[in-house]
Write an enzyme that holds these catalytic residues in place. Structure first.
Site, PDB file in Angstrom:
ATOM      1  N   GLY A  73       0.653  -1.053   0.125  1.00 37.42           N
ATOM      2  CA  GLY A  73      -0.056  -0.195  -0.226  1.00 37.42           C
ATOM      3  C   GLY A  73       1.434   1.015   0.152  1.00 37.42           C
ATOM      4  O   GLY A  73       1.832   1.357   0.295  1.00 37.42           O
ATOM      5  N   CYS A 100       5.266  -5.879   2.002  1.00 38.79           N
ATOM      6  CA  CYS A 100       5.463  -4.362   1.702  1.00 38.79           C
ATOM      7  C   CYS A 100       4.887  -4.262   3.277  1.00 38.79           C
ATOM      8  O   CYS A 100       5.100  -4.044   3.593  1.00 38.79           O
ATOM      9  CB  CYS A 100       5.366  -4.181  -0.011  1.00 38.79           C
ATOM     10  SG  CYS A 100       6.024  -2.724  -0.004  1.00 38.79           S
ATOM     11  N   TYR A 101       4.436  -3.047   2.426  1.00 43.91           N
ATOM     12  CA  TYR A 101       2.752  -2.660   3.967  1.00 43.91           C
ATOM     13  C   TYR A 101       3.017  -3.041   4.489  1.00 43.91           C
ATOM     14  O   TYR A 101       2.172  -2.841   5.405  1.00 43.91           O
ATOM     15  CB  TYR A 101       1.863  -1.674   3.287  1.00 43.91           C
ATOM     16  CG  TYR A 101       1.511  -0.654   4.167  1.00 43.91           C
ATOM     17  CD1 TYR A 101       1.751   0.257   4.839  1.00 43.91           C
ATOM     18  CD2 TYR A 101       0.151  -1.034   4.855  1.00 43.91           C
ATOM     19  CE1 TYR A 101       1.436   1.346   5.191  1.00 43.91           C
ATOM     20  CE2 TYR A 101      -0.386  -0.073   6.282  1.00 43.91           C
ATOM     21  CZ  TYR A 101       0.604   0.638   6.874  1.00 43.91           C
ATOM     22  OH  TYR A 101      -0.154   1.347   7.046  1.00 43.91           O
ATOM     23  N   HIS A 190       8.279  -7.910  -3.894  1.00 41.24           N
ATOM     24  CA  HIS A 190       6.594  -7.812  -4.010  1.00 41.24           C
ATOM     25  C   HIS A 190       6.631  -9.642  -4.687  1.00 41.24           C
ATOM     26  O   HIS A 190       6.958  -8.936  -5.710  1.00 41.24           O
ATOM     27  CB  HIS A 190       5.983  -6.555  -4.653  1.00 41.24           C
ATOM     28  CG  HIS A 190       6.011  -5.728  -4.169  1.00 41.24           C
ATOM     29  ND1 HIS A 190       4.341  -5.593  -4.405  1.00 41.24           N
ATOM     30  CD2 HIS A 190       6.720  -4.738  -3.977  1.00 41.24           C
ATOM     31  CE1 HIS A 190       4.331  -3.927  -3.291  1.00 41.24           C
ATOM     32  NE2 HIS A 190       5.237  -3.696  -3.293  1.00 41.24           N
ATOM     33  N   GLU A 192       4.171 -10.665  -5.954  1.00 38.86           N
ATOM     34  CA  GLU A 192       3.214 -11.100  -6.991  1.00 38.86           C
ATOM     35  C   GLU A 192       3.507 -10.640  -8.536  1.00 38.86           C
ATOM     36  O   GLU A 192       2.866 -10.720  -8.900  1.00 38.86           O
ATOM     37  CB  GLU A 192       2.278 -10.022  -6.599  1.00 38.86           C
ATOM     38  CG  GLU A 192       1.698  -9.084  -6.727  1.00 38.86           C
ATOM     39  CD  GLU A 192       2.429  -8.255  -4.864  1.00 38.86           C
ATOM     40  OE1 GLU A 192       2.465  -7.069  -4.767  1.00 38.86           O
ATOM     41  OE2 GLU A 192       3.433  -9.631  -4.989  1.00 38.86           O
ATOM     42  N   ASP A 248     -17.157 -12.325 -21.911  1.00 36.60           N
ATOM     43  CA  ASP A 248     -18.117 -11.748 -20.598  1.00 36.60           C
ATOM     44  C   ASP A 248     -19.642 -12.342 -20.909  1.00 36.60           C
ATOM     45  O   ASP A 248     -20.200 -12.971 -20.535  1.00 36.60           O
ATOM     46  CB  ASP A 248     -17.382 -10.582 -20.027  1.00 36.60           C
ATOM     47  CG  ASP A 248     -16.534 -10.309 -20.195  1.00 36.60           C
ATOM     48  OD1 ASP A 248     -15.402 -10.900 -20.121  1.00 36.60           O
ATOM     49  OD2 ASP A 248     -15.711  -9.052 -19.440  1.00 36.60           O
ATOM     50  N   LYS A 390     -11.117 -11.458 -15.892  1.00 40.46           N
ATOM     51  CA  LYS A 390     -10.437 -12.282 -17.493  1.00 40.46           C
ATOM     52  C   LYS A 390     -10.059 -13.246 -17.820  1.00 40.46           C
ATOM     53  O   LYS A 390     -11.014 -13.926 -18.755  1.00 40.46           O
ATOM     54  CB  LYS A 390     -10.115 -10.781 -17.817  1.00 40.46           C
ATOM     55  CG  LYS A 390     -10.609 -11.070 -19.671  1.00 40.46           C
ATOM     56  CD  LYS A 390     -11.957 -10.369 -19.423  1.00 40.46           C
ATOM     57  CE  LYS A 390     -11.946  -9.958 -20.761  1.00 40.46           C
ATOM     58  NZ  LYS A 390     -12.930  -9.516 -21.881  1.00 40.46           N
TER      59      LYS A 390
END
Length: 534
Positions: A73, A100-101, A190, A192, A248, A390
């Site tokens: 964050g 991180c945060y 990070h 991710e 979608d 998605k």
């Protein structure tokens, strides 16, 4: 019945995760929190993202997660009133992973120390692994020097009781820490993002090895469970679905049809601003191939009439959106009694709608959807895709047996070609653009590049230039070509075609499309530009 009903009774959320292990992600405002969820789901584990300030302990207990991840964050824990993990979180006895945060607030709340540092780290960095731990098994050995991605100003300067150092970096002496007795892990980097090469495996070790998740959340399982949930929700009610021809709404329609058959009616509103042959393809696929009840409403004259002389892009979008609702409402009234409206809402839309910031974002451009229809028509919503990203929707389409070339289609905007013709829209311009766009996509497919590109299209500019064809002078339109690479459309880079390819496309368009005598290629990234021109 495992559903949650909203306060206004307009929407029912289908919970298809009830039989699977769950991970909870608490969001502290990172721009890449969604990537954490994507990495976790790639390992076959269901997860949800909740704003940190909407996650009280009782709600967390009801969710029954096997573990919790604290996101990054933009705030500083050294500031008063900065975000904190919920009171009591560290006493639940659940494995925790702070990023991180998330690391900083974990350390701060457990009695350690975080300070603002003069030595900041942004971008590529390297962590030296000092010891092995359960979360690093099979990826990082003691003594390894591993690439990671950093983005921090503050850093941990002393650890809470029970924690030890797993890894250090130049700017973060406590870049990777763990309290193995409590199964608390935290990193300053990070994992991710793709720039941390083993980050995905690190997250998988947390979900599978530490939390003990089975990894059995698949699209095949989702499909079967979603069908049962739809049947429970809808009962013998009637459902209408606005079919745009995009991925979608198409996957939504096929899933609903498998669940409730002819209780579903799809409405395809033809605005007259689709690509060449697109309306015919939609009708063929859904009416003739899937035998789904489909009303094809050709309202092109109405849309073009209302857009006559309008050049402002926001006005064009709003006219199209309002007219779509009017036409859709009128068509649905001819069907008779209807109980539900189906929408292809995706999980990113849900996440954004419950952002903890709560503030309005700047409107870059209005989006065209069926907003306002449920209230106007007094219908309840069916949103079977609202748990999915998605890429997961495409996987669900495959699980439903939908044609691969349809599943892999590039995104297409709701307003269609109207926003690819800056300025006034005419039937002549639409026809010119359709032909140019067809040539462009044909060449991309012929070169085997379609799946490497996230979105590609032609734009007809409101500019005429002088040209020479044979011995004749021409004064025709300029066509701009756009192609981008992206993962989610939030950021994008232009696709690096070679000049021979661009030359061939330009030659074909100018030779085959009467009305265009010049072709240019858009090399703007997003940001600063948007993907579409309007």
């Amino acid at each position: 019945m495992d559903m949650t009903q909203t306060a206004d009774n307009s929407s029912i959320i289908l919970d298809t995760s009830q039989h699977h292990d769950r991970i909870l992600i608490l969001d502290f405002g990172s721009q890449v929190t969604q990537l954490i969820a994507r990495r976790v789901r790639e390992t076959g584990v269901y997860c949800e993202i909740w704003p940190f300030n909407q996650a009280d302990i009782d709600r967390i207990k009801d969710f029954q997660p096997k573990g919790i991840i604290l996101s990054g964050g933009p705030s500083s824990v050294t500031e008063e009133n900065s975000p904190r993990a919920p009171e009591g979180l560290f006493d639940l006895g659940l494995p925790l992973f702070g990023i991180c945060y998330g690391q900083q607030t974990m350390v701060h709340q457990l009695g350690g120390r975080v300070e603002t540092s003069d030595h900041r780290e942004f971008g590529r960095a390297y962590v030296d692994i000092k010891s092995r731990t359960q979360i690093t098994q099979d990826i990082w050995e003691e003594g390894a020097h591993e690439q990671v991605w950093m983005s921090h100003g503050d850093r941990v300067t002393s650890l809470p009781e029970g924690f030890s150092v797993i890894g250090t970096s130049t700017g973060a002496p406590f870049a990777f820490i763990a309290d193995e007795a409590r199964q608390f892990y935290a990193v300053q980097f990070h994992p991710e993002v793709v720039h941390t090469p083993h980050g995905g495996q690190l997250l998988k070790n947390f979900t599978h090895e530490v939390c003990g998740c089975a990894g059995d959340w698949t699209m095949a399982a989702f499909r079967d469970e979603a069908i049962e949930k739809i049947r429970t929700q809808v009962g013998d009610g009637k459902v209408i679905c606005g079919l745009s021809g995009g991925v979608d709404s198409s996957v939504t329609a096929v899933l609903l049809h498998e669940a409730i058959g002819d209780q579903l009616t799809c409405i395809y509103v033809d605005t007259g601003m689709m690509r060449a042959g697109e309306s015919e393809q939609v009708v063929e696929l859904f009416r003739n191939h899937y035998n789904i009840p489909l009303i094809h409403e050709d309202a092109s004259d109405k849309f073009l009439g209302l857009l006559d002389g309008v050049s402002d892009p926001e006005k064009k979008r709003k006219i199209i959106g309002a007219t779509f609702i009017d036409v859709f409402d009128a068509v649905s009234s001819r069907i008779g009694k209807v109980d539900f409206l189906a929408q292809g809402t995706l999980y990113p839309d849900v996440i954004e709608s419950v952002s903890f910031t709560g503030g309005p974002s700047v409107t870059i451009k209005s989006h065209h959807n069926v907003g306002g229809l449920p209230e106007r028509m007094n219908l309840k919503l069916v949103e079977p895709l609202r748990e999915l990203f998605k890429d997961e929707v495409r996987d669900l389409g495959r699980a439903l047996g939908m044609p691969e070339d349809f599943i892999r289609r590039h995104p297409f905007p709701g307003p269609g070609l109207a926003i690819r013709i800056p300025g006034e829209i005419t039937e002549e311009k639409l026809e010119i653009l359709r032909k140019a766009d067809t040539v462009y996509l044909e060449e991309i497919r012929k070169a085997g590049l379609y799946d490497a590109i996230w979105q590609a299209f032609a734009v007809l500019l409101p500019v005429r230039t002088v040209g020479v064809m044979g011995d004749d002078r021409t004064y025709d339109y300029v066509c701009a070509l756009r192609a981008v690479t992206s993962t989610d459309g939030m950021t994008a880079d232009y696709y690096h075609f070679d000049h021979e390819f661009l030359g061939n496309v330009s030659t074909r368009i100018i030779n085959e499309v009467r009305g265009i005598n010049r072709v240019v290629y858009d090399i703007t990234s997003k940001p600063p530009g948007t993907i579409e021109w309007e």
